[in-house]
Write a protein that holds these residues in place. Structure first.
Motif, PDB file in Angstrom:
ATOM      1  N   PHE C 119     -33.460  -1.593  13.498  1.00 33.53           N
ATOM      2  CA  PHE C 119     -32.254  -2.419  13.575  1.00 33.53           C
ATOM      3  C   PHE C 119     -32.529  -3.859  14.745  1.00 33.53           C
ATOM      4  CE2 PHE C 119     -28.127  -3.513  15.991  1.00 33.53           C
ATOM      5  CZ  PHE C 119     -27.358  -3.973  14.718  1.00 33.53           C
ATOM      6  N   GLY C 122     -35.138  -6.457  13.364  1.00 30.38           N
ATOM      7  CA  GLY C 122     -34.455  -7.357  12.709  1.00 30.38           C
ATOM      8  C   GLY C 122     -33.535  -8.563  13.243  1.00 30.38           C
ATOM      9  N   SER C 123     -32.978  -7.889  14.382  1.00 31.10           N
ATOM     10  CA  SER C 123     -32.040  -8.875  15.273  1.00 31.10           C
ATOM     11  C   SER C 123     -32.920  -9.802  15.990  1.00 31.10           C
ATOM     12  CB  SER C 123     -31.138  -7.834  16.175  1.00 31.10           C
ATOM     13  OG  SER C 123     -30.485  -8.456  16.977  1.00 31.10           O
ATOM     14  N   ALA C 124     -33.915  -9.174  16.590  1.00 36.76           N
ATOM     15  CA  ALA C 124     -34.694 -10.211  17.555  1.00 36.76           C
ATOM     16  C   ALA C 124     -35.345 -11.429  16.620  1.00 36.76           C
ATOM     17  CB  ALA C 124     -35.667  -9.434  18.299  1.00 36.76           C
ATOM     18  N   SER C 126     -34.294 -12.601  13.848  1.00 35.99           N
ATOM     19  CA  SER C 126     -33.029 -13.494  13.498  1.00 35.99           C
ATOM     20  C   SER C 126     -32.739 -14.423  14.760  1.00 35.99           C
ATOM     21  CB  SER C 126     -32.056 -12.663  12.901  1.00 35.99           C
ATOM     22  OG  SER C 126     -32.462 -11.865  11.746  1.00 35.99           O
ATOM     23  N   PHE C 127     -32.516 -13.599  15.612  1.00 38.08           N
ATOM     24  CA  PHE C 127     -32.080 -14.607  16.937  1.00 38.08           C
ATOM     25  C   PHE C 127     -33.064 -15.604  17.219  1.00 38.08           C
ATOM     26  CE2 PHE C 127     -28.898 -11.045  18.333  1.00 38.08           C
ATOM     27  CZ  PHE C 127     -27.862 -11.603  18.329  1.00 38.08           C
ATOM     28  N   SER C 130     -32.719 -18.635  15.354  1.00 42.96           N
ATOM     29  CA  SER C 130     -31.397 -19.531  15.291  1.00 42.96           C
ATOM     30  C   SER C 130     -30.754 -19.934  16.609  1.00 42.96           C
ATOM     31  CB  SER C 130     -30.184 -18.554  14.522  1.00 42.96           C
ATOM     32  OG  SER C 130     -30.388 -17.260  15.045  1.00 42.96           O
ATOM     33  N   GLY C 141     -27.245  -5.259  18.896  1.00 44.52           N
ATOM     34  CA  GLY C 141     -26.734  -6.167  18.083  1.00 44.52           C
ATOM     35  C   GLY C 141     -26.137  -7.355  18.825  1.00 44.52           C
TER      36      GLY C 141
ATOM     37  N   LEU D 121     -29.331  -5.384   8.298  1.00 38.17           N
ATOM     38  CA  LEU D 121     -28.164  -5.252   8.942  1.00 38.17           C
ATOM     39  C   LEU D 121     -28.156  -6.011  10.052  1.00 38.17           C
ATOM     40  CD1 LEU D 121     -25.090  -4.535   8.644  1.00 38.17           C
ATOM     41  CD2 LEU D 121     -25.835  -2.305   9.784  1.00 38.17           C
ATOM     42  N   SER D 123     -30.521  -8.065  11.303  1.00 34.45           N
ATOM     43  CA  SER D 123     -30.638  -9.353  10.992  1.00 34.45           C
ATOM     44  C   SER D 123     -29.281 -10.045  10.783  1.00 34.45           C
ATOM     45  CB  SER D 123     -31.653  -9.623   9.826  1.00 34.45           C
ATOM     46  OG  SER D 123     -32.043 -11.034   9.480  1.00 34.45           O
ATOM     47  N   ALA D 124     -28.537  -9.564   9.714  1.00 33.72           N
ATOM     48  CA  ALA D 124     -27.306 -10.434   9.404  1.00 33.72           C
ATOM     49  C   ALA D 124     -26.343 -10.587  10.488  1.00 33.72           C
ATOM     50  CB  ALA D 124     -26.664  -9.490   8.132  1.00 33.72           C
ATOM     51  N   LEU D 125     -26.196  -9.359  11.044  1.00 34.32           N
ATOM     52  CA  LEU D 125     -25.309  -9.466  12.504  1.00 34.32           C
ATOM     53  C   LEU D 125     -25.984 -10.608  13.343  1.00 34.32           C
ATOM     54  CD1 LEU D 125     -24.451  -5.478  12.608  1.00 34.32           C
ATOM     55  CD2 LEU D 125     -22.964  -7.513  12.195  1.00 34.32           C
ATOM     56  N   SER D 126     -27.063 -10.720  13.366  1.00 35.26           N
ATOM     57  CA  SER D 126     -27.520 -11.562  14.473  1.00 35.26           C
ATOM     58  C   SER D 126     -27.363 -13.056  13.941  1.00 35.26           C
ATOM     59  CB  SER D 126     -29.054 -11.285  14.789  1.00 35.26           C
ATOM     60  OG  SER D 126     -29.114 -10.013  15.536  1.00 35.26           O
ATOM     61  N   PHE D 127     -27.802 -13.167  12.712  1.00 33.82           N
ATOM     62  CA  PHE D 127     -27.470 -14.551  12.184  1.00 33.82           C
ATOM     63  C   PHE D 127     -25.978 -15.023  12.372  1.00 33.82           C
ATOM     64  CE2 PHE D 127     -31.632 -14.225   9.623  1.00 33.82           C
ATOM     65  CZ  PHE D 127     -32.175 -15.306  10.558  1.00 33.82           C
TER      66      PHE D 127
END
Lengths: 163, 163, 163, 163
Positions: C119, C122-124, C126-127, C130, C141, D121, D123-127
């Motif tokens: 999780f 995926g978050s890092a 994406s951030f 963007s 999150g 998930l 990724s999406a919550l971060s974008f």
């Protein structure tokens, strides 16, 4: 016919404490494992202690022997740390002569994806139903009589004394 | 002493095809499961077929019986779909009279986190070493003689005919 | 556009040593995690060190800063132990002013079934694509600017200084 | 600031029915995934429907658009089957012009050990927190504007129209 399961701790039941970053004991995961195995046996699970087997005291070992002797069931599985599993098996063999007792454990905690715990639990529950009276260790898909087994610490496996 | 494992498919070995979104067979996962169980038995794994047991033909069933009869080992585990496991057990009992044969399977594919497969494999490998000559089904932590078992499709469990 | 990932160790990458019963570092699991996430980004993974962040030295921290400054990529994700993640973020902010750098980690090792690592990764990733130039921590999150975040050790979460 | 999550089904939430041997929908696993990710965001999860996106009707798609328009939150994540995710994104872009909406999904159900769902998930919550107003798809670690993306069915990945 009911199988008694005594939980004593060991790697089997270690969990990861995300605050301290250390492994620790909380509750046993044996009930969850039986559900996952869709186990239909009449099983009576009882936690005697939650200890690392290297730290198991003489008194605790005696308590396990007494629990085996005094319970109603004639077929007993014990989850136990691997390091002194053979020592506890010997103590039980001294004190319990009319039951089938199978000790098992795990090299990797059940909470880890790669654990051997579920395999070993299925194995121990099967051996306890089909082996004659006596005390055994069930690890690595095999059963060993209590007086012909040792843990090979370098390889992380159990083996016969005269393999 | 070597245990022969014949793989025939079944839920045990189903995987998820991410392009079609369907379950399918690729290679058996029995070898990976034996590694995870740190299985130290001398095991000889052979894939006979990869089929859904509802689609197993008469010829395929005859092939399994022949494989059991002709292999060198006297202890045989067969992974099999649960839906016609009893039917195959009966065919083997008709054709093989001097070996211990244990059929097992899973309600949930091993590839799913919640699978009972590892528990059942540990169970079957243990029963096959400790039960007398005969044909058995090992599911739900129990062993059933081939002529006293049925799959209860509503509950998803195996049970004795006269439970 | 390529994202650089620097691996420095931390809980993220801890594994269980079944011989010693201790957690330890072997190889990073970031590549396996990117495969599992079907990550299609152009990612360049490099292991700088494998350390528990409580044991990270001043020299090691300086090495991370230098690696961020000298690499070609303008978007950098760093996997790092949570205990001193804020300290390393501050050091990077002092030394790197023209890139987007996101530090992340995990409270539970990826090797455990219950890990938050996938999780967080995926978050890092994406951030880092963007957010504007700057140094951030991505945990729970959320994204935090390096100068407005602390780890709440009692709760095991990251939070703003003036929440 | 709260993020709204609308659940619509898709591979993400498929589970294995051990009685029928088929994949099916029960309850969403998004709440469990947020717990596992130790997500500290203020998230409001609402299940709109549980459908395979190939079977999503025009009326259901309109219902999703309406839900996006009418909810209080300005940041919305939608879990959705991958096969018609682009079509739903287009419908939302037609009807919602003042919010950041990110659609995501999975190639493998979360219930499988190998799922990409947790990565997506995160990724999406971060974008959704860091991209400007608009409608996007977050898959494979990337974000795509709704009008520059297609699912490549042969490769099982999302890609730009003019890659």
């Amino acid at each position: 016919m009911t199988v008694r399961v005594f939980v004593t701790g060991g790697t089997f039941d270690k969990e990861y404490d995300e605050l301290s970053g250390k492994l620790y004991f909380r509750n046993t995961q044996v009930d969850e494992m039986l559900r996952r195995g869709r186990c239909g046996l009449d099983v009576n699970v009882q936690t005697l202690m939650m200890v690392d087997s290297l730290e198991m005291t003489h008194a605790q070992r005696a308590m396990i022997v007494r629990a085996c002797r005094e319970c109603d069931e004639a077929q007993i599985v014990i989850t136990h740390g691997t390091d002194t599993m053979v020592e506890t098996a010997r103590a039980i063999a001294d004190g319990v002569t009319d039951k089938t007792v199978v000790l098992t454990g795990a090299m990797v905690p059940y909470a880890f994806g790669s654990s051997d715990g579920l395999f070993n639990l299925g194995s121990a529950l099967s051996f306890v139903q089909s082996l004659p009276v006596g005390v055994y260790i069930a690890m690595n898909g095999k059963s060993f009589p209590w007086d012909d087994v040792r843990k090979n610490r370098d390889a992380g496996v159990f083996e016969r004394l005269n393999a």
